[in-house]
Scaffold this active site. Structure first.
Site, short mmCIF file in Angstrom:
data_model
loop_
_atom_site.label_atom_id
_atom_site.label_comp_id
_atom_site.label_asym_id
_atom_site.label_seq_id
_atom_site.Cartn_x
_atom_site.Cartn_y
_atom_site.Cartn_z
N HIS A 284 31.96 41.06 22.44
CA HIS A 284 30.91 40.16 22.95
C HIS A 284 30.60 39.13 21.86
O HIS A 284 30.63 39.45 20.67
CB HIS A 284 29.66 40.97 23.31
CG HIS A 284 28.65 40.17 24.07
ND1 HIS A 284 27.81 39.27 23.45
CD2 HIS A 284 28.35 40.11 25.39
CE1 HIS A 284 27.04 38.70 24.37
NE2 HIS A 284 27.36 39.19 25.56
N LYS B 169 22.17 44.81 26.83
CA LYS B 169 21.98 44.50 25.40
C LYS B 169 20.96 45.48 24.79
O LYS B 169 20.90 46.63 25.21
CB LYS B 169 21.55 43.05 25.21
CG LYS B 169 22.44 42.07 25.96
CD LYS B 169 22.22 40.65 25.55
CE LYS B 169 22.99 39.74 26.49
NZ LYS B 169 23.05 38.36 26.03
N GLU C 83 33.05 34.07 28.53
CA GLU C 83 31.63 33.79 28.34
C GLU C 83 31.47 32.63 27.37
O GLU C 83 31.50 32.83 26.14
CB GLU C 83 30.93 35.02 27.76
CG GLU C 83 31.02 36.24 28.65
CD GLU C 83 29.87 37.19 28.40
OE1 GLU C 83 29.16 37.50 29.36
OE2 GLU C 83 29.65 37.58 27.24
N GLU D 198 27.96 38.04 20.75
CA GLU D 198 26.88 38.44 19.83
C GLU D 198 27.42 39.38 18.75
O GLU D 198 26.96 39.34 17.60
CB GLU D 198 25.72 39.08 20.62
CG GLU D 198 24.98 38.03 21.43
CD GLU D 198 24.31 38.54 22.70
OE1 GLU D 198 24.19 39.76 22.88
OE2 GLU D 198 23.94 37.70 23.53
N SER E 280 24.43 33.09 31.87
CA SER E 280 23.31 32.73 32.74
C SER E 280 23.64 32.85 34.23
O SER E 280 23.22 32.02 35.04
CB SER E 280 22.80 31.32 32.40
OG SER E 280 22.34 31.28 31.07
N GLY F 214 22.45 33.35 27.76
CA GLY F 214 21.02 33.46 27.49
C GLY F 214 20.30 32.13 27.36
O GLY F 214 19.17 32.06 26.90
N ASN G 127 24.95 43.74 31.44
CA ASN G 127 24.89 43.97 30.00
C ASN G 127 23.42 43.98 29.59
O ASN G 127 22.80 42.92 29.49
CB ASN G 127 25.66 42.86 29.25
CG ASN G 127 25.58 43.03 27.75
OD1 ASN G 127 25.16 44.08 27.26
ND2 ASN G 127 25.98 42.00 27.01
C1 PEP Z 1 25.86 38.35 28.37
O1 PEP Z 1 25.10 39.03 27.73
O2 PEP Z 1 27.05 38.66 28.35
C2 PEP Z 1 25.36 37.22 29.13
C3 PEP Z 1 26.20 36.50 29.80
O3 PEP Z 1 24.00 37.00 29.09
P1 PEP Z 1 23.15 36.05 30.09
O4 PEP Z 1 23.57 36.43 31.48
O5 PEP Z 1 21.74 36.38 29.80
O6 PEP Z 1 23.52 34.64 29.77
#
Ligand code: PEP
Length: 254
Positions: A97, A11, A169, A99, A215, A175, A9
């Site tokens: 997601h 983003k 998630e 976000e 992460s 992040g 992803n």
């Molecule tokens: C994500 O954007 O779905 C995500 C899990 O980000 P990160 O791996 O940076 O935590």
């Protein structure tokens, strides 16, 4: 056997030159995922066609949109419909997601509409769910995630459900550099599968890929993906670094 998936992803990152270079650096490794393996790149909208063009018939690689509209078509300035995605050959789309939920007010009902539109256009939704830190601190994560699944997916038939991918998630791990432990990930993935089994039966639940996101990095991917109910990952930050993501692809279970 259900698919094992490494999904990137990106983003709202990377200018076009950097995006092309990243994709080239990963694809030149010529990693051939196992028969049940799949690699997906969720790239910014303007790069969808460029990225799809680079895959050049690689069956186990695909491009995803990061979002889609919950409206079919029409006067919705700035939105992108699943029909538009389908017309340019995109077969996957991230839906819900955290976000999008947090910054753009996307609610469970709206996400149900997005899932339906994706399925109607044969686009595989990567449906995201997961709890915030304060929910976990009160041990409310199971109820929270169950409700997200109930509200957005329970109306689907078994046949439809088997066309979606779920990504768990935990928001506190996205992040932040703070990853769920393998026990926490396995526990929640097992719980999600049991929710699916309760509604659609064991066999259907056993066919659904459930990705972990939060992460994931080269250094923890193998351990996380090794959990019985973890079928790969949805990866943000580490998917922007070619050698990291290459190792993450290589960490998928065979
Ligand atoms: C994500 O954007 O779905 C995500 C899990 O980000 P990160 O791996 O940076 O935590």
């Amino acid at each position: 056997m259900r698919k094992q998936i490494a999904a990137a992803n990106w983003k709202m990152n990377l200018t076009i030159d950097k995006a092309e270079a990243l994709l080239d650096d990963i694809l030149k490794e010529n990693i051939e995922p196992a028969e049940n393996g799949q690699v997906v790149f969720a790239v910014p909208f303007p790069y969808l066609m460029m990225a799809a063009g680079k895959l050049n018939g690689k069956a186990r690689y695909a491009i995803a949109a990061q979002n889609c509209s919950n409206k079919k078509a029409g006067a919705y300035t700035g939105e992108t419909s699943v029909e538009i995605l389908q017309s340019i050959g995109i077969n996957y789309c991230i839906v819900g997601h955290s976000e999008r939920r947090e910054y753009f007010g996307e609610m469970n009902q709206m996400l149900a509409e997005k899932v339906d539109l994706c399925l109607a256009q044969s686009i595989t939704p990567i449906f995201c769910c997961g709890e915030a830190l304060e929910v976990r601190e009160k041990e409310g994560q199971n109820d929270f995630v169950r409700k997200q699944i109930e509200d957005s997916l329970y109306h689907l038939s078994a046949e439809q459900l088997q066309k979606i991918i779920i990504a768990y998630e935990p928001i506190w791990a996205i992040g932040t550099g703070r990853t769920a432990s393998t026990e926490q990930a396995q526990q929640m993935h097992h719980f999600i599968r049991s929710v699916l089994a309760g509604k659609w039966g064991e066999e259907v639940a056993g066919n659904i890929s459930i990705l972990y996101g939060g992460s994931v990095k080269a250094s923890n991917a193998k351990e996380l993906f090794g959990c019985a109910d973890v079928d790969g990952g949805l990866v943000g930050g580490a998917s922007l670094i070619a050698p990291e993501f290459v190792q993450i692809i290589n960490a998928l279970k065979h």
